[in-house]
Scaffold this motif. Structure first.
Motif, PDB file in Angstrom:
ATOM      1  N   MET A   1       0.846  -1.196   0.000  1.00  0.00           N
ATOM      2  CA  MET A   1       0.000   0.000   0.000  1.00  0.00           C
ATOM      3  C   MET A   1       0.881   1.246   0.000  1.00  0.00           C
ATOM      4  O   MET A   1       1.889   1.295   0.705  1.00  0.00           O
ATOM      5  N   ALA A   2       0.501   2.240  -0.773  1.00  0.00           N
ATOM      6  CA  ALA A   2       1.290   3.460  -0.871  1.00  0.00           C
ATOM      7  C   ALA A   2       1.244   4.240   0.433  1.00  0.00           C
ATOM      8  O   ALA A   2       0.207   4.344   1.093  1.00  0.00           O
ATOM      9  N   LYS A   3       2.396   4.793   0.797  1.00  0.00           N
ATOM     10  CA  LYS A   3       2.439   5.695   1.947  1.00  0.00           C
ATOM     11  C   LYS A   3       1.662   6.967   1.623  1.00  0.00           C
ATOM     12  O   LYS A   3       1.582   7.383   0.470  1.00  0.00           O
ATOM     13  N   HIS A   4       1.116   7.592   2.647  1.00  0.00           N
ATOM     14  CA  HIS A   4       0.398   8.843   2.476  1.00  0.00           C
ATOM     15  C   HIS A   4       1.403   9.992   2.479  1.00  0.00           C
ATOM     16  O   HIS A   4       2.290  10.056   3.327  1.00  0.00           O
ATOM     17  N   ILE A   5       1.248  10.934   1.543  1.00  0.00           N
ATOM     18  CA  ILE A   5       2.165  12.057   1.369  1.00  0.00           C
ATOM     19  C   ILE A   5       1.548  13.311   1.972  1.00  0.00           C
ATOM     20  O   ILE A   5       0.499  13.781   1.522  1.00  0.00           O
ATOM     21  N   GLY A   6       2.207  13.871   2.964  1.00  0.00           N
ATOM     22  CA  GLY A   6       1.744  15.120   3.549  1.00  0.00           C
ATOM     23  C   GLY A   6       2.395  16.304   2.858  1.00  0.00           C
ATOM     24  O   GLY A   6       3.616  16.367   2.744  1.00  0.00           O
ATOM     25  N   ILE A   7       1.598  17.245   2.363  1.00  0.00           N
ATOM     26  CA  ILE A   7       2.132  18.470   1.764  1.00  0.00           C
ATOM     27  C   ILE A   7       1.965  19.616   2.749  1.00  0.00           C
ATOM     28  O   ILE A   7       0.853  19.928   3.177  1.00  0.00           O
ATOM     29  N   ALA A  79       6.406  13.886   5.082  1.00  0.00           N
ATOM     30  CA  ALA A  79       5.994  15.215   4.632  1.00  0.00           C
ATOM     31  C   ALA A  79       6.967  15.779   3.608  1.00  0.00           C
ATOM     32  O   ALA A  79       8.149  15.424   3.576  1.00  0.00           O
ATOM     33  N   ILE A  80       6.440  16.667   2.785  1.00  0.00           N
ATOM     34  CA  ILE A  80       7.252  17.471   1.880  1.00  0.00           C
ATOM     35  C   ILE A  80       6.745  18.903   1.944  1.00  0.00           C
ATOM     36  O   ILE A  80       5.577  19.141   2.260  1.00  0.00           O
ATOM     37  N   CYS A  81       7.639  19.857   1.639  1.00  0.00           N
ATOM     38  CA  CYS A  81       7.238  21.252   1.508  1.00  0.00           C
ATOM     39  C   CYS A  81       7.802  21.760   0.193  1.00  0.00           C
ATOM     40  O   CYS A  81       9.023  21.807   0.023  1.00  0.00           O
ATOM     41  N   PRO A  82       6.943  22.131  -0.760  1.00  0.00           N
ATOM     42  CA  PRO A  82       7.440  22.594  -2.055  1.00  0.00           C
ATOM     43  C   PRO A  82       8.011  24.005  -2.019  1.00  0.00           C
ATOM     44  O   PRO A  82       8.486  24.491  -3.048  1.00  0.00           O
ATOM     45  N   ASP A  83       7.976  24.675  -0.877  1.00  0.00           N
ATOM     46  CA  ASP A  83       8.547  26.012  -0.759  1.00  0.00           C
ATOM     47  C   ASP A  83      10.009  25.903  -0.357  1.00  0.00           C
ATOM     48  O   ASP A  83      10.337  25.428   0.736  1.00  0.00           O
ATOM     49  N   TRP A 101      10.731  13.645   6.670  1.00  0.00           N
ATOM     50  CA  TRP A 101      10.563  14.559   5.539  1.00  0.00           C
ATOM     51  C   TRP A 101      11.508  14.194   4.407  1.00  0.00           C
ATOM     52  O   TRP A 101      12.573  13.616   4.636  1.00  0.00           O
ATOM     53  N   LEU A 102      11.136  14.595   3.203  1.00  0.00           N
ATOM     54  CA  LEU A 102      12.068  14.674   2.090  1.00  0.00           C
ATOM     55  C   LEU A 102      12.511  16.133   1.964  1.00  0.00           C
ATOM     56  O   LEU A 102      11.690  17.042   2.133  1.00  0.00           O
ATOM     57  N   HIS A 103      13.784  16.350   1.657  1.00  0.00           N
ATOM     58  CA  HIS A 103      14.354  17.700   1.572  1.00  0.00           C
ATOM     59  C   HIS A 103      14.459  18.107   0.106  1.00  0.00           C
ATOM     60  O   HIS A 103      15.066  17.411  -0.710  1.00  0.00           O
ATOM     61  N   ILE A 104      13.904  19.260  -0.234  1.00  0.00           N
ATOM     62  CA  ILE A 104      13.803  19.680  -1.630  1.00  0.00           C
ATOM     63  C   ILE A 104      15.168  19.860  -2.287  1.00  0.00           C
ATOM     64  O   ILE A 104      15.361  19.498  -3.454  1.00  0.00           O
ATOM     65  N   ALA A 105      16.133  20.412  -1.572  1.00  0.00           N
ATOM     66  CA  ALA A 105      17.454  20.629  -2.162  1.00  0.00           C
ATOM     67  C   ALA A 105      18.199  19.315  -2.357  1.00  0.00           C
ATOM     68  O   ALA A 105      18.966  19.154  -3.308  1.00  0.00           O
ATOM     69  N   LEU A 218      10.490  17.956  -9.181  1.00  0.00           N
ATOM     70  CA  LEU A 218      11.419  16.918  -8.729  1.00  0.00           C
ATOM     71  C   LEU A 218      11.023  16.410  -7.352  1.00  0.00           C
ATOM     72  O   LEU A 218      11.052  15.200  -7.087  1.00  0.00           O
ATOM     73  N   LEU A 219      10.650  17.323  -6.461  1.00  0.00           N
ATOM     74  CA  LEU A 219      10.224  16.907  -5.118  1.00  0.00           C
ATOM     75  C   LEU A 219       8.942  16.086  -5.197  1.00  0.00           C
ATOM     76  O   LEU A 219       8.807  15.067  -4.510  1.00  0.00           O
ATOM     77  N   ALA A 220       8.008  16.517  -6.019  1.00  0.00           N
ATOM     78  CA  ALA A 220       6.742  15.788  -6.140  1.00  0.00           C
ATOM     79  C   ALA A 220       6.965  14.366  -6.649  1.00  0.00           C
ATOM     80  O   ALA A 220       6.387  13.406  -6.130  1.00  0.00           O
ATOM     81  N   ARG A 221       7.811  14.239  -7.661  1.00  0.00           N
ATOM     82  CA  ARG A 221       8.086  12.910  -8.213  1.00  0.00           C
ATOM     83  C   ARG A 221       8.848  12.038  -7.211  1.00  0.00           C
ATOM     84  O   ARG A 221       8.589  10.834  -7.096  1.00  0.00           O
TER      85      ARG A 221
END
Length: 237
Positions: A1-7, A79-83, A101-105, A218-221
């Motif tokens: 089952m896919a993990k839930h992605i928090g934005i 979680a991810i933050c696109p900002d 979290w995943l880190h955008i940079a 890139l972060l979204a993917r």
């Protein structure tokens, strides 16, 4: 089952692009009309700006943590933050976050390494262009980062806050951004980090003077791939 992605949302336009990209990218793996569950929490941008203007990144981190707790309570596994600028507060919230979290940079740097880039131009808010987010992360991958000179930084930042966050994407601003990128190309840059959530809505990859590192998409993917990985751990960089 896919993990839930928090934005964790900061600006509306950027969060919408991130959400839409997750939904589109997920169909490649999960089939038509399918994507991981996505709790999203959006504190109004007006609440973020005083902290940014005062360079109070502890206060920015407090907002990040507030949203992290909301999306975690709604079932998000990470979680991810696109900002991009919000990541200046990383050290102030990551150890207290209820979810990883995943880190955008970090995601952008991995893509730059995959392509073999050596020196990245950087466009973003004034906070991102003068801050350590991208130089520090890219240094670990032995990739240099170069922001525009101050007069061009002001132009880039003015376009973001006077136009892009309001959903305005004039052709004149796109051409001015391309001119700035062209100047950075002359300084030896071989790619450009679109280091503000909305910049990919203005700069077009097909006519940009440099190959683009679209931090939002890139972060979204990366979030989709992480959500579908059987044994994955989000990065706390």
């Amino acid at each position: 089952m896919a993990k839930h992605i928090g934005i964790v949302a900061c600006s509306a336009e950027g969060a919408a692009l991130c959400y839409r990209t997750i939904a589109e990218a997920a169909e490649e793996y999960m089939g038509t009309h399918n994507h991981p569950t996505i709790p999203l929490h959006s504190i109004p941008l007006v609440d973020w700006m005083p902290a940014f203007d005062n360079k109070d990144y502890k206060a920015v981190g407090g907002l990040m943590l507030e949203s992290a707790r909301v999306v975690a309570s709604a079932g998000a596994d990470f979680a991810i933050c696109p900002d991009n600028s919000c990541h200046l507060s990383w050290e102030h919230f990551i150890n207290e976050s209820p979810i990883p979290w995943l880190h955008i940079a970090e995601v952008a740097a991995q893509e730059a390494r995959r392509h073999g880039y050596k020196k990245a131009a950087l466009l973003g808010t004034r906070f991102t262009m003068t801050g350590p987010i991208y130089p520090e992360v890219f240094l670990r991958y032995h990739i240099g980062v170069l922001a525009p000179p101050p007069e061009h930084q002001k132009l880039v930042d003015d376009v973001i806050f006077n136009e892009l966050v309001h959903g305005l994407f004039p052709e004149s601003s796109r051409l001015r951004y391309n001119y700035i990128i062209e100047q950075l190309k002359h300084e030896g840059c071989d790619c450009v980090i679109l280091g503000c959530t909305e910049i990919p809505l203005l700069v077009r990859e097909d006519d940009c003077p440099l190959p683009t590192l679209d931090s939002t998409r890139l972060l979204a993917r990366a979030a989709v791939e992480h959500a579908l990985a059987e044994d994955s751990t989000a990065q706390a960089v």
